[in-house]
Design an enzyme around this catalytic site. Structure first.
Site, PDB file in Angstrom:
ATOM      1  N   GLY A   1       0.919  -1.133  -0.009  1.00 42.16           N
ATOM      2  CA  GLY A   1      -0.134   0.028   0.139  1.00 42.16           C
ATOM      3  C   GLY A   1       0.896   1.222  -0.153  1.00 42.16           C
ATOM      4  O   GLY A   1       1.980   1.341  -0.446  1.00 42.16           O
ATOM      5  N   LEU A   2       0.282   2.303   0.773  1.00 43.67           N
ATOM      6  CA  LEU A   2       1.037   3.560   0.762  1.00 43.67           C
ATOM      7  C   LEU A   2       1.106   4.118  -0.683  1.00 43.67           C
ATOM      8  O   LEU A   2       2.347   4.565  -1.076  1.00 43.67           O
ATOM      9  CB  LEU A   2       2.434   3.414   1.535  1.00 43.67           C
ATOM     10  CG  LEU A   2       2.390   3.258   2.797  1.00 43.67           C
ATOM     11  CD1 LEU A   2       3.841   2.940   3.504  1.00 43.67           C
ATOM     12  CD2 LEU A   2       1.850   4.158   3.770  1.00 43.67           C
ATOM     13  N   CYS A   3      -0.122   4.024  -1.301  1.00 48.52           N
ATOM     14  CA  CYS A   3       0.162   4.510  -2.556  1.00 48.52           C
ATOM     15  C   CYS A   3      -1.248   5.280  -2.984  1.00 48.52           C
ATOM     16  O   CYS A   3      -1.743   5.126  -4.297  1.00 48.52           O
ATOM     17  CB  CYS A   3       0.382   3.519  -3.737  1.00 48.52           C
ATOM     18  SG  CYS A   3      -0.718   2.181  -3.341  1.00 48.52           S
ATOM     19  N   GLY A   4      -1.775   5.838  -1.958  1.00 57.71           N
ATOM     20  CA  GLY A   4      -3.087   6.681  -2.265  1.00 57.71           C
ATOM     21  C   GLY A   4      -4.294   5.674  -2.609  1.00 57.71           C
ATOM     22  O   GLY A   4      -4.308   4.467  -2.077  1.00 57.71           O
TER      23      GLY A   4
ATOM     24  N   PHE B   1      -4.708   3.923  -5.189  1.00 59.29           N
ATOM     25  CA  PHE B   1      -4.276   3.029  -6.320  1.00 59.29           C
ATOM     26  C   PHE B   1      -4.995   1.698  -6.350  1.00 59.29           C
ATOM     27  O   PHE B   1      -5.732   1.361  -7.363  1.00 59.29           O
ATOM     28  CB  PHE B   1      -2.830   2.839  -6.289  1.00 59.29           C
ATOM     29  CG  PHE B   1      -2.260   2.277  -7.445  1.00 59.29           C
ATOM     30  CD1 PHE B   1      -2.433   2.584  -8.776  1.00 59.29           C
ATOM     31  CD2 PHE B   1      -1.891   0.749  -7.493  1.00 59.29           C
ATOM     32  CE1 PHE B   1      -1.963   1.623  -9.869  1.00 59.29           C
ATOM     33  CE2 PHE B   1      -1.482  -0.018  -8.467  1.00 59.29           C
ATOM     34  CZ  PHE B   1      -1.524   0.572  -9.618  1.00 59.29           C
TER      35      PHE B   1
END
Lengths: 287, 133
Positions: free
Chosen positions: A86-89, A91
């Site tokens: 994760g840590l990708c908004g 997406f």
């Protein structure tokens, strides 16, 4: 109102967070560049494969090939490609939501769900869609063989009549700032009208005959579709992570500015207070 | 000086080779065949085997797991899902996959066709890597 010490601790911890997000930003940027290069290097293969397919389609009737066959849909296979991390908004959530839409639109038929990427599996499982097959740890070392394995599995299901249509949900990589979840029909193959490239410029010898060549070429076309979906999703993930980490770094900076201002105000008012104390004390002594 | 032609070897990961060569030998699914300059236009499928071509002087060998060759007036393009130059083949890994394939074949429940194909690929890679052709 927070005390000076509390403010100082918060600024220090946010500075640490900023350092982490900035580092992640730079790592994602480097990895995205590499992922983009992988997309670029796959292009000549894609073009050549496409050209050969058109050439063969123009010389024989491809509709007879099993992978082109349209059947009434009783069972549907859906392959959902997301990232592992994760840590990708939004997406992964965007792909997951698009997939869910597709799954709910086909509630009346049996669905065989395949997931690639941990985030997609978790997203859909939490919403009541269990994956029959899951491919884990694909992105760590992105390899064509992985794509081929996934493709061969659904191709076999299709040819043997276990499913009547295969959909592929993944994220298209339009640009660094723009990744769009898309649904692509993998099987049966949607035949493009053999225009332009279809005209036979040279008189080709086909060895073995065109039917057998098509037989060999078509599964490779399917393999490649899955491969390019993996490449696009991988590049899209790093682009999204890059953007969101850049935003996080900026937000941390704003927060630090704000807290520093508050800290200065607090310090000033405490100095003023101390001064007033001293002056008051001095005056009391003088009188 | 014999005539040369342009050869491109393309895989999903990269353009493995692009340059002028004098002759090419490819493992066609109907039998190994050679290509020289001014060959007639042709599309052929390849099977697992050894691919080799001669540029100026040295002959270079590759292992491929199959693909396609297109010969046209513009040159020759080889489309392969996997292709490796002999110098780049990891012999230990090839041995490991050979053992794995043998194990799968011994195991009755395994997918025999796939194990067979994997065995062929492993044998081919070892053969090309060790230069025994």
């Amino acid at each position: 109102m927070a005390t000076l010490k509390q403010l100082r601790t918060r600024v220090a911890s946010i500075t640490n967070i900023q350092r982490v997000t900035n580092a992640m930003y730079m790592v994602a940027a480097a990895k995205m560049r590499r992922a983009q290069e992988a997309i670029e290097s796959a292009r000549p293969y894609a073009e050549q494969l496409d050209l050969m397919l058109r050439r063969l389609q123009s010389s024989i009737d491809s509709d007879s090939h099993p992978l082109f066959q349209q059947r009434p849909i009783k069972r549907l296979a859906v392959v959902v490609v997301t990232a592992d991390r994760g840590l990708c908004g939004g997406f992964n959530g965007n792909i997951g939501r698009r997939a869910r839409l597709e799954l709910e639109a086909h509630k009346d038929v049996d669905i065989e769900l395949t997931t690639v990427g941990r985030k997609g599996r978790d997203f859909l499982r939490n919403r009541g869609f269990d994956a029959a097959h899951h491919h884990a740890d694909v992105y760590h070392h992105l390899d064509f063989a992985h794509a081929a394995t996934i493709a061969q599995q659904v191709t076999a299901d299709f040819v043997e009549g276990r499913v009547d249509r295969v959909l592929l949900v993944f994220s298209e990589f339009r640009s660094v700032a723009n990744q769009i979840p898309v649904v692509q029909q993998l099987l049966p193959i949607v035949a493009d009208a053999p225009e332009g490239g279809g005209q036979v410029v040279e008189d080709y010898i086909f060895e073995p005959n065109p039917e057998q060549l098509l037989e060999a070429l078509v599964p490779r076309h399917v393999n490649f579709q899955v491969w390019s979906a993996l490449l696009a999703t991988n590049a899209g993930f790093f682009a999204a992570q890059m953007t969101s980490m850049d935003n996080a770094t900026k937000n941390a900076g704003d927060l630090i500015d704000e807290l520093t201002r508050e800290m200065n105000k607090e310090r000033q008012s405490s100095i003023t207070l101390e001064l007033m104390d001293i002056i008051g004390g001095a005056e009391a002594v003088a009188h | 000086m014999p005539a040369s032609f342009h050869l491109r070897i393309v895989t999903p990961a990269q353009i493995l080779f692009s340059g002028d060569v004098l002759s090419l030998r490819a493992p066609g699914s109907e039998g190994s065949f050679g290509v020289l300059a001014n060959h007639a236009a042709m599309v052929a499928s390849l099977t697992t085997g050894e691919l080799n071509f001669a540029g100026d002087g040295d002959r270079r060998h590759l292992a491929t797991s199959g693909g396609f060759v297109e010969v046209s007036s513009e040159g020759v393009t080889i489309l392969a899902e996997t292709a490796e130059f002999n110098s780049e083949i990891d012999v230990d890994r090839a041995r490991a996959s050979l053992d794995r394939a043998r194990e799968h074949l011994a195991n009755q429940s395994a997918d025999r066709a796939r194990a067979q194909a994997a065995l062929m690929r492993a044998v081919n890679r070892l053969k090309v890597a060790t230069g025994g052709a």
